[in-house]
Design an enzyme around this catalytic site. Structure first.
Site, PDB file in Angstrom:
ATOM      1  N   ASN A 211       0.808  -1.257  -0.033  1.00  0.00           N
ATOM      2  CA  ASN A 211      -0.042  -0.079   0.043  1.00  0.00           C
ATOM      3  C   ASN A 211       0.720   1.195  -0.134  1.00  0.00           C
ATOM      4  O   ASN A 211       2.194   1.155   0.171  1.00  0.00           O
ATOM      5  CB  ASN A 211      -0.987  -0.028   1.165  1.00  0.00           C
ATOM      6  CG  ASN A 211      -0.215  -0.051   2.618  1.00  0.00           C
ATOM      7  OD1 ASN A 211       0.376   0.970   2.952  1.00  0.00           O
ATOM      8  ND2 ASN A 211      -0.298  -1.166   3.290  1.00  0.00           N
ATOM      9  N   ASP A 280      -4.664  -5.793   5.209  1.00  0.00           N
ATOM     10  CA  ASP A 280      -5.824  -6.644   5.937  1.00  0.00           C
ATOM     11  C   ASP A 280      -5.686  -7.971   5.588  1.00  0.00           C
ATOM     12  O   ASP A 280      -6.006  -8.938   6.139  1.00  0.00           O
ATOM     13  CB  ASP A 280      -6.993  -5.793   5.457  1.00  0.00           C
ATOM     14  CG  ASP A 280      -7.207  -4.714   6.243  1.00  0.00           C
ATOM     15  OD1 ASP A 280      -6.885  -4.556   7.065  1.00  0.00           O
ATOM     16  OD2 ASP A 280      -7.868  -3.797   5.573  1.00  0.00           O
ATOM     17  N   LYS A 290       9.076 -17.641  -9.485  1.00  0.00           N
ATOM     18  CA  LYS A 290       8.256 -16.668  -9.829  1.00  0.00           C
ATOM     19  C   LYS A 290       7.184 -17.062 -10.493  1.00  0.00           C
ATOM     20  O   LYS A 290       7.206 -17.910 -11.605  1.00  0.00           O
ATOM     21  CB  LYS A 290       9.255 -15.813 -10.985  1.00  0.00           C
ATOM     22  CG  LYS A 290       8.807 -14.651 -11.553  1.00  0.00           C
ATOM     23  CD  LYS A 290       9.753 -13.741 -12.467  1.00  0.00           C
ATOM     24  CE  LYS A 290       8.880 -12.912 -13.198  1.00  0.00           C
ATOM     25  NZ  LYS A 290       9.709 -12.304 -14.395  1.00  0.00           N
ATOM     26  N   ASP A 307      -5.370  -8.653  13.471  1.00  0.00           N
ATOM     27  CA  ASP A 307      -5.628  -7.203  13.720  1.00  0.00           C
ATOM     28  C   ASP A 307      -4.458  -7.168  14.858  1.00  0.00           C
ATOM     29  O   ASP A 307      -5.102  -7.227  16.031  1.00  0.00           O
ATOM     30  CB  ASP A 307      -7.163  -6.813  13.974  1.00  0.00           C
ATOM     31  CG  ASP A 307      -7.231  -5.340  13.909  1.00  0.00           C
ATOM     32  OD1 ASP A 307      -6.654  -4.608  14.469  1.00  0.00           O
ATOM     33  OD2 ASP A 307      -8.023  -4.820  13.357  1.00  0.00           O
ATOM     34  N   LYS A 338     -14.285   2.313  14.469  1.00  0.00           N
ATOM     35  CA  LYS A 338     -12.913   1.576  14.826  1.00  0.00           C
ATOM     36  C   LYS A 338     -12.640   1.617  16.189  1.00  0.00           C
ATOM     37  O   LYS A 338     -12.160   0.574  17.020  1.00  0.00           O
ATOM     38  CB  LYS A 338     -11.968   1.899  13.783  1.00  0.00           C
ATOM     39  CG  LYS A 338     -12.066   1.334  12.670  1.00  0.00           C
ATOM     40  CD  LYS A 338     -10.871   1.912  11.623  1.00  0.00           C
ATOM     41  CE  LYS A 338     -11.500   1.471  10.286  1.00  0.00           C
ATOM     42  NZ  LYS A 338     -10.468   2.059   9.118  1.00  0.00           N
ATOM     43  N   LYS A 342     -12.597  -1.785  18.155  1.00  0.00           N
ATOM     44  CA  LYS A 342     -11.223  -2.442  18.551  1.00  0.00           C
ATOM     45  C   LYS A 342     -10.752  -2.175  19.831  1.00  0.00           C
ATOM     46  O   LYS A 342      -9.531  -2.574  20.270  1.00  0.00           O
ATOM     47  CB  LYS A 342     -10.044  -1.922  17.422  1.00  0.00           C
ATOM     48  CG  LYS A 342     -10.103  -2.196  15.924  1.00  0.00           C
ATOM     49  CD  LYS A 342      -9.126  -1.669  14.995  1.00  0.00           C
ATOM     50  CE  LYS A 342      -9.389  -1.887  13.698  1.00  0.00           C
ATOM     51  NZ  LYS A 342      -8.479  -2.321  12.729  1.00  0.00           N
TER      52      LYS A 342
HETATM   53  N1  CTP Z   1      -4.368  -2.397  12.207  1.00  0.00           N
HETATM   54  C1  CTP Z   1      -3.560  -3.375  12.850  1.00  0.00           C
HETATM   55  N2  CTP Z   1      -3.623  -4.479  12.385  1.00  0.00           N
HETATM   56  C2  CTP Z   1      -4.309  -4.894  11.025  1.00  0.00           C
HETATM   57  C3  CTP Z   1      -5.137  -3.636  10.380  1.00  0.00           C
HETATM   58  C4  CTP Z   1      -5.101  -2.569  11.040  1.00  0.00           C
HETATM   59  O1  CTP Z   1      -2.979  -3.235  13.805  1.00  0.00           O
HETATM   60  N3  CTP Z   1      -4.078  -6.159  10.676  1.00  0.00           N
HETATM   61  C5  CTP Z   1      -4.498  -1.281  12.816  1.00  0.00           C
HETATM   62  C6  CTP Z   1      -3.806   0.139  12.222  1.00  0.00           C
HETATM   63  O2  CTP Z   1      -2.240   0.451  12.637  1.00  0.00           O
HETATM   64  C7  CTP Z   1      -4.564   1.412  12.607  1.00  0.00           C
HETATM   65  C8  CTP Z   1      -5.888   0.885  13.004  1.00  0.00           C
HETATM   66  O3  CTP Z   1      -5.663  -0.811  13.037  1.00  0.00           O
HETATM   67  O4  CTP Z   1      -4.104   1.703  13.706  1.00  0.00           O
HETATM   68  C9  CTP Z   1      -6.966   1.062  11.637  1.00  0.00           C
HETATM   69  O5  CTP Z   1      -6.456   0.627  10.454  1.00  0.00           O
HETATM   70  P1  CTP Z   1      -7.263   0.457   9.189  1.00  0.00           P
HETATM   71  O6  CTP Z   1      -6.397  -0.021   8.150  1.00  0.00           O
HETATM   72  O7  CTP Z   1      -7.733   2.082   9.124  1.00  0.00           O
HETATM   73  O8  CTP Z   1      -8.670  -0.308   9.517  1.00  0.00           O
HETATM   74  P2  CTP Z   1      -9.037  -1.717   9.303  1.00  0.00           P
HETATM   75  O9  CTP Z   1      -9.453  -2.300  10.392  1.00  0.00           O
HETATM   76  O10 CTP Z   1      -8.294  -2.380   8.455  1.00  0.00           O
HETATM   77  O11 CTP Z   1     -10.437  -1.461   8.441  1.00  0.00           O
HETATM   78  P3  CTP Z   1     -10.770  -1.064   7.071  1.00  0.00           P
HETATM   79  O12 CTP Z   1      -9.528  -1.311   6.181  1.00  0.00           O
HETATM   80  O13 CTP Z   1     -12.053  -1.830   6.757  1.00  0.00           O
HETATM   81  O14 CTP Z   1     -10.810   0.306   6.842  1.00  0.00           O
END
Ligand code: CTP
Length: 405
Positions: A211, A280, A290, A307, A338, A342
């Site tokens: 990303n 995610d 490859k 997460d 969130k 969380k």
């Molecule tokens: N985060 C994490 N571990 C993951 C995904 C996210 O620790 N596997 C943490 C990120 O570091 C951030 C927070 O969760 O502090 C929110 O991340 P975000 O990507 O915005 O949230 P998601 O839960 O992935 O939600 P979505 O992608 O559906 O918006």
């Protein structure tokens, strides 16, 4: 930048290097924050920038020579050394670092450094080979051991056309570090764990799913937290950024590696700030070789990653947990969702759909939410945004533990 008390009497040394032109901006930022700035230039610095620029910005005649009878009559060099509440040298060239390490007094700036008891901050700037040279590193170690604070350098493109470590930190980052007390700072005695950057999820030995996170926000938070007195551990995804001085850095690549590193360093932490853009999903399988192009379409099967921030927040013996939410729409409702889902203590939300803000940018703006309050941080350089966010975190921490902030 907030206004600094006029007790900030900064003796700003400028040594010879192309980064000297950036020190004009540093003077402007320090003056704007309410500091008094006396610029002292070395002979070499005057080949890069004119003293008149610094004089106009600081409102004080620039000092250049030890043997200037008029300047000495107005304020002798020993008096000037006593006047300073801090000595800051930006840029600090390899030659100047060597002279300071050896305790030379062969020009006005080196003499002032010997004659002053004020804390010394150095922002090195030089070609990457000169920076990496064992002689420069040994000089820095010596200066560090004597209590000098080393600010940067950063990595990136250099004036000489090379790419690597040795660029002077941006003036705003230097100004923030200089104006933020490191001893007795609001995070003194606190341990702060920070995740930053993207995670990359390998598909095969040459490809990955990733990303656009640059890691700049998380690194700025690490640098400012350290300047505020915290002991900082930074778990970094793959980014091309220099380690902020005094910060312990652990490099990882994937979400699974980031989770492991975070859990391994969690014990004893007071705060966990999850600034990383964790992928995610990851490919179900990583191909050992490859993948060759054959069919018209290719299907990749992805599985959910753990997460990390939610896992930390679910632990019984947990630190204060701060998450980030990078959103493109309905920022407040997604962020607050969130925060609750969380079980975070705070969430810092930014709208990444606004150009020049958030991902890959030098600037950011945040809305920070906690269960009974919020803080709006207006658009600013990431180091300034980090300073305001950490001040807010320090207040919440003091509130949670019942100790004064
Ligand atoms: N985060 C994490 N571990 C993951 C995904 C996210 O620790 N596997 C943490 C990120 O570091 C951030 C927070 O969760 O502090 C929110 O991340 P975000 O990507 O915005 O949230 P998601 O839960 O992935 O939600 P979505 O992608 O559906 O918006």
């Amino acid at each position: 930048m907030s206004s600094a008390p006029s007790s900030h009497r900064i003796l700003l040394g400028v040594s010879g290097g192309i980064a000297a032109y950036k020190s004009a901006e540093l003077v402007r930022l320090l003056i704007k924050a309410g500091a008094e700035v006396q610029v002292v230039m070395t002979e070499a610095a005057q080949h890069f920038v004119g003293a008149a620029t610094f004089q106009a910005l600081s409102g004080r005649a620039v000092r250049t020579h030890l043997w200037d009878p008029a300047a000495e009559a107005a304020m002798g060099h020993i008096e000037l050394a006593r006047w300073a509440s801090q000595v800051v040298i930006a840029p600090a060239s390899a030659d100047l670092l060597a002279r300071l390490a050896q305790g030379h007094a062969d020009d006005l700036l080196a003499t002032l450094c010997l004659a002053s008891a004020a804390p010394l901050s150095l922002a090195p700037a030089m070609n990457r080979q000169m920076w990496a040279h064992p002689a420069t590193q040994a000089n820095l170690d010596l200066l560090r051991q004597r209590g000098a604070r080393i600010l940067g350098p950063a990595a990136g493109e250099q004036a000489c056309g090379e790419v690597g470590e040795g660029r002077m930190l941006e003036p705003s980052a230097i100004a923030t570090a200089v104006l933020t007390p490191s001893v007795g700072g609001v995070l003194q005695g606190r341990r702060v764990l920070i995740s930053a950057g993207p995670t990359l999820e390998d598909i095969d030995p040459v490809r990955f799913v990733g990303n656009r996170s640059s890691g700049k926000m998380g690194f700025a938070i690490a640098q400012v937290a350290q300047a505020m007195g915290a002991e900082v551990t930074l778990i970094a995804g793959p980014v091309a950024l220099a380690t902020p001085s005094g910060v312990q850095r652990v490099d990882v690549r994937s979400a699974l590696q980031m989770r492991e590193a975070v859990l391994q360093h969690l014990d004893g932490q007071h705060v966990f700030i999850a600034a990383a853009a964790v992928a995610d999903y990851r490919p179900r399988e990583v191909a050992a070789q490859k993948i060759k192009k054959c069919a018209d379409t290719l299907e990749l099967q992805l599985v959910r990653n753990p997460d990390i921030v939610a896992e930390v927040a679910a632990r019984q013996d947990r630190p204060l947990v701060v998450g980030f939410a990078a959103e493109t729409n309905d920022v407040e409702s997604h962020a607050c969702d969130k925060l609750a889902r969380k079980k975070l203590d705070m969430i810092a939300a930014n709208d990444v759909s606004i150009a020049g803000q958030g991902f890959e940018s030098e600037r950011n703006a945040l809305n920070v939410y906690w269960h009974d309050g919020m803080l709006r941080i207006a658009p600013a350089r990431k180091s300034e945004v980090a300073r305001q966010l950490l001040t807010c975190i320090a207040e919440r921490l003091a509130h949670a533990t019942g100790t004064p902030s």
